[in-house]
Design a protein around this motif. Structure first.
Motif, PDB file in Angstrom:
ATOM      1  N   ALA A 114       0.828  -1.211   0.000  1.00  0.00           N
ATOM      2  CA  ALA A 114       0.000   0.000   0.000  1.00  0.00           C
ATOM      3  C   ALA A 114       0.860   1.257   0.000  1.00  0.00           C
ATOM      4  CB  ALA A 114      -0.940  -0.007   1.205  1.00  0.00           C
TER       5      ALA A 114
ATOM      6  N   PHE B  30       2.413   1.823  -3.441  1.00  0.00           N
ATOM      7  CA  PHE B  30       1.523   2.464  -4.397  1.00  0.00           C
ATOM      8  C   PHE B  30       1.568   3.980  -4.209  1.00  0.00           C
ATOM      9  CE2 PHE B  30      -1.065  -1.623  -4.624  1.00  0.00           C
ATOM     10  CZ  PHE B  30      -0.653  -1.917  -5.909  1.00  0.00           C
TER      11      PHE B  30
ATOM     12  N   THR C  74      -5.445   4.613  -2.188  1.00  0.00           N
ATOM     13  CA  THR C  74      -5.821   3.517  -1.299  1.00  0.00           C
ATOM     14  C   THR C  74      -5.776   2.218  -2.092  1.00  0.00           C
ATOM     15  OG1 THR C  74      -7.553   2.633   0.149  1.00  0.00           O
ATOM     16  CG2 THR C  74      -8.298   3.868  -1.779  1.00  0.00           C
ATOM     17  N   GLN C  75      -5.221   1.190  -1.500  1.00  0.00           N
ATOM     18  CA  GLN C  75      -5.126  -0.084  -2.209  1.00  0.00           C
ATOM     19  C   GLN C  75      -6.511  -0.668  -2.455  1.00  0.00           C
ATOM     20  OE1 GLN C  75      -2.652  -2.985  -0.272  1.00  0.00           O
ATOM     21  NE2 GLN C  75      -2.918  -4.510  -1.873  1.00  0.00           N
ATOM     22  N   GLU C  76      -7.357  -0.628  -1.438  1.00  0.00           N
ATOM     23  CA  GLU C  76      -8.713  -1.142  -1.584  1.00  0.00           C
ATOM     24  C   GLU C  76      -9.604  -0.545  -0.505  1.00  0.00           C
ATOM     25  OE1 GLU C  76      -8.361  -5.335  -1.234  1.00  0.00           O
ATOM     26  OE2 GLU C  76      -7.635  -5.290   0.818  1.00  0.00           O
TER      27      GLU C  76
ATOM     28  N   ARG D  49      -7.247   3.707  -6.622  1.00  0.00           N
ATOM     29  CA  ARG D  49      -7.334   2.439  -5.921  1.00  0.00           C
ATOM     30  C   ARG D  49      -7.009   1.289  -6.872  1.00  0.00           C
ATOM     31  NH1 ARG D  49     -13.732   2.838  -4.396  1.00  0.00           N
ATOM     32  NH2 ARG D  49     -13.489   0.641  -3.838  1.00  0.00           N
ATOM     33  N   THR D  50      -6.908   0.072  -6.333  1.00  0.00           N
ATOM     34  CA  THR D  50      -6.553  -1.094  -7.158  1.00  0.00           C
ATOM     35  C   THR D  50      -7.604  -2.192  -7.109  1.00  0.00           C
ATOM     36  OG1 THR D  50      -5.301  -2.119  -5.345  1.00  0.00           O
ATOM     37  CG2 THR D  50      -4.076  -0.691  -6.837  1.00  0.00           C
ATOM     38  N   ASP D  51      -8.648  -2.013  -6.320  1.00  0.00           N
ATOM     39  CA  ASP D  51      -9.675  -3.050  -6.212  1.00  0.00           C
ATOM     40  C   ASP D  51     -10.780  -2.824  -7.250  1.00  0.00           C
ATOM     41  OD1 ASP D  51     -10.657  -0.757  -5.118  1.00  0.00           O
ATOM     42  OD2 ASP D  51     -11.334  -1.644  -3.238  1.00  0.00           O
TER      43      ASP D  51
END
Length: 403
Positions: free
Chosen positions: A304, A307, A348-350, A377-379
């Motif tokens: 995180a 990123f 934010t990652q997810e 984000r990545t989700d």
């Protein structure tokens, strides 16, 4: 050589202008290769003959004890008087008082000069003294995500960008690690060598630091706290708890030297209410995320902050001044400013809960102006805007041309 238009085309605009071109950046970020690309363009597109291109790399043992006077005489002897000569002086900071040499050549001869260096002495007061108003600087970063994809396409198949983003975070962007396919361990071995040569050549040897173990503990603290606000006192207190006494001034000194070698970047906080840059509790980001993994090892739990690091570096590559935004009782990950414009960005990652979503979006919604606002984000998420806030996958943001 794999072409890097982001830098080459920017620098080529200044060919034959009355400015010394200075390229700075972390070791092995590609400065020397970019010089070669410019030399090639001068020959192929500007018709400059090979005899008029003068190139030296001063971190070679051949020039270890060279004086400024010797450097001047050597370069002067190569300059052609009939036509303009083009001087490419790589790692020029290795020669004491090189600034005087460049100033003399620039003032007295028909030359166009390009220099590189791997520490911020390249931007020191000496340059301001001798080259006031006569130089333009270019910061060279490790590969952007877009450049990483370009490099990888030369030797392997590109997966979808979401998958490649994870690979990019794991492997980082040092060009030398992407000239051919390497395993993760091989990449970290290469990066660890870059780290060691930077610490021991540009920091320890140059500054005659005796307590190397102490310096490395400060580095590891910074690596472990990537993307967190911290102060010299917090590092000092941590080391004291490990029975390693160190005063705040020494910590500040070490952090400054790590910055000057471009291993870390200091990101100051900007108070959105008071409209001022704060002098305490900065965040630090790495010159490349692979530095952390090469020293501490890779772990999914640290991705995180990585990123966040790559978004920070991408904004810097694009010429933004980047700050951490301070609200009354919370933070905005990044405020990025350029040419009077501004971006607000949350990374934010997810987002797994309504509470987290309200936190990430709510901070941006509390800012009452019309500058663009992003949640990255990545989700999986529903595309579109939320009350004017644009939601994007981090990979798409890194490849976007719209900001």
């Amino acid at each position: 050589m794999i072409y890097r238009p982001l830098y080459v085309e920017r620098i080529m605009k200044y060919v034959d202008t009355p400015f010394v071109k200075i390229l700075t950046g972390i070791r092995r970020s590609g400065k020397s290769t970019i010089l070669k690309m410019i030399m090639k363009k001068l020959q192929e597109e500007r018709g400059v003959s090979a005899e008029r291109i003068i190139s030296y790399r001063f971190d070679s043992m051949e020039y270890e004890d060279m004086t400024a006077k010797q450097m001047f005489e050597m370069l002067k002897s190569r300059i052609t008087l009939e036509n303009k000569s083009y001087l490419f002086l790589d790692e020029v900071q290795e020669i004491p008082e090189w600034e005087k040499v460049v100033n003399s050549l620039f003032s007295d001869y028909n030359v166009d000069i390009y220099v590189t260096g791997s520490n911020s002495r390249m931007m020191s007061s000496e340059i301001s003294t001798y080259l006031t108003g006569r130089y333009v600087s270019f910061r060279i970063y490790t590969l952007s995500f877009e450049e990483y994809l370009s490099f990888k396409s030369q030797y392997g198949a590109i997966e979808d960008t979401k998958t490649e983003l994870v690979n990019y975070v794991k492997l980082g962007g040092f060009p030398a690690t992407h000239l051919q396919e390497h395993s993760q361990d091989e990449v970290y071995t290469i990066v660890r060598d870059i780290y060691n040569s930077t610490v021991f050549s540009d920091i320890v040897k140059r500054n005659q630091i005796r307590k190397v173990d102490q310096l490395e503990r400060v580095v590891k603290y910074a690596l472990n706290n990537l993307g967190n606000t911290f102060s010299a006192k917090s590092i000092s207190d941590y080391l004291k708890a490990e029975n390693r006494k160190i005063d705040n001034e020494t910590v500040y000194d070490y952090l400054e030297k790590l910055e000057k070698a471009y291993l870390i970047h200091r990101c100051s906080r900007y108070d959105l209410q008071g409209k001022e840059i704060l002098k305490t509790q900065e965040k630090f980001y790495l010159g490349d995320v692979s530095l952390k993994y090469s020293i501490l090892g890779y772990s999914e739990g640290s991705i995180a902050s990585s990123f966040e690091n790559i978004v920070y570096l991408e904004l810097c590559r694009r010429g933004y001044s980047v700050y951490v935004g301070k609200l009354a009782d919370s933070e905005i990950d990044f405020i990025a400013e350029k040419h009077g414009g501004r971006l607000y960005i949350q990374v934010t990652q997810e987002i797994r809960s309504d509470k987290t979503e309200q936190r990430e979006y709510g901070r941006l919604l509390s800012i009452k102006d019309n500058y663009p606002k992003y949640v990255l984000r990545t989700d999986q998420f529903a595309s579109g805007n939320v009350d004017g806030i644009k939601t994007m996958h981090i990979a798409d943001f890194l490849l976007s041309k719209e900001y």
